[in-house]
Motif scaffolding. Structure first.
Motif, short mmCIF file in Angstrom:
data_model
loop_
_atom_site.label_atom_id
_atom_site.label_comp_id
_atom_site.label_asym_id
_atom_site.label_seq_id
_atom_site.Cartn_x
_atom_site.Cartn_y
_atom_site.Cartn_z
N UNK A 203 -43.75 39.26 18.10
CA UNK A 203 -44.75 40.31 18.16
C UNK A 203 -45.50 40.57 16.87
N UNK A 204 -45.19 39.84 15.82
CA UNK A 204 -45.90 40.03 14.55
C UNK A 204 -47.23 39.28 14.59
N UNK A 205 -48.31 40.01 14.45
CA UNK A 205 -49.63 39.40 14.46
C UNK A 205 -50.22 39.29 13.06
N UNK A 206 -49.73 40.09 12.13
CA UNK A 206 -50.23 40.08 10.76
C UNK A 206 -49.24 39.31 9.89
N UNK A 207 -49.67 38.14 9.45
CA UNK A 207 -48.80 37.26 8.67
C UNK A 207 -49.49 36.97 7.34
N UNK A 208 -48.74 37.15 6.25
CA UNK A 208 -49.33 36.95 4.94
C UNK A 208 -48.39 36.19 4.02
N UNK A 209 -48.91 35.80 2.88
CA UNK A 209 -48.10 35.19 1.84
C UNK A 209 -48.72 35.53 0.49
N UNK A 210 -47.91 35.47 -0.53
CA UNK A 210 -48.36 35.53 -1.92
C UNK A 210 -48.04 34.16 -2.48
N UNK A 211 -49.02 33.46 -3.00
CA UNK A 211 -48.82 32.06 -3.35
C UNK A 211 -49.53 31.64 -4.63
N UNK B 144 -40.42 33.00 -6.31
CA UNK B 144 -39.39 33.88 -6.85
C UNK B 144 -38.01 33.31 -6.59
N UNK B 145 -37.10 33.43 -7.55
CA UNK B 145 -35.72 33.01 -7.29
C UNK B 145 -35.12 33.92 -6.22
N UNK B 146 -34.16 33.38 -5.49
CA UNK B 146 -33.50 34.17 -4.44
C UNK B 146 -32.00 33.93 -4.52
N UNK C 130 -42.10 33.36 3.09
CA UNK C 130 -41.39 33.31 1.81
C UNK C 130 -40.66 31.98 1.65
N UNK C 131 -40.41 31.64 0.40
CA UNK C 131 -39.49 30.56 0.04
C UNK C 131 -39.80 29.23 0.73
N UNK C 132 -41.07 28.88 0.80
CA UNK C 132 -41.46 27.57 1.35
C UNK C 132 -41.25 26.52 0.27
N UNK C 133 -40.32 25.62 0.52
CA UNK C 133 -39.95 24.63 -0.49
C UNK C 133 -39.59 23.31 0.19
N UNK C 134 -40.06 22.22 -0.41
CA UNK C 134 -39.67 20.87 0.01
C UNK C 134 -39.26 20.10 -1.25
#
Length: 158
Positions: free
Chosen positions: A99-107, A30-32, A70-74
């Motif tokens: 303290x965040x144990x639940x990590x997700x992504x939409x990819x 997504x653009x940011x 979010x926004x993983x870019x190289x």
């Protein structure tokens, strides 16, 4: 050799430019706007080579202790050097330390994330507030789970 560091206010414009150009040219994120980057600035990292910013990654905090990558870019010339994987690790480590144990992504790159410990899940397992980001998607009408939405929901395995 590259260096990874915490993003600063001065990076917002460039992060926005890199992410938005990728969204427009490659259609894989997504653009940011700089403002949207600023909202999560303390959770963003950048990679530099000789003072030039060439990559970024961040995470966004959601309800019930969820963190979204979010926004993983190289930049194209620097892909396949492990920079994205290292940025992802920095974000995961920081989120876990907070303290965040639940990590997700939409990819759109599920194979890449699978190699880094993520597994595909049903969209209904994720916080429903993520649908708010659908307003920024060029596919707009298609929210997560819609047949037109081709993003893959993934969760970091415990």
């Amino acid at each position: 050799m590259y260096k990874i560091r915490q993003a600063h206010l001065k990076d917002c414009q460039l992060i926005s430019k890199m992410v938005t150009e990728c969204a427009q040219k490659e259609g894989i994120m997504l653009p940011k706007t700089p403002q949207r980057i600023m909202e999560n600035l303390s959770n963003f990292f950048v990679a530099e080579i000789q003072g030039q910013t060439i990559a970024c990654c961040g995470y966004k905090i959601w309800v019930n202790a969820w963190a979204e990558i979010i926004s993983l870019y190289t930049s194209a010339p620097f892909r396949h050097l492990g920079i994205g994987a290292q940025l992802l690790k920095e974000c995961i480590d920081k989120a876990r330390n907070q303290g965040f144990q639940k990590i997700f992504t939409l990819t759109f790159k599920p194979d890449w994330f699978s190699k880094r410990g993520f597994r595909q899940v049903n969209i209904d397992e994720l916080p429903h507030k993520i649908w708010g980001d659908c307003a920024y998607c060029p596919k707009n009408a298609a929210g997560p789970g819609d047949v037109k939405c081709d993003e893959v929901p993934m969760v970091l395995a415990d």
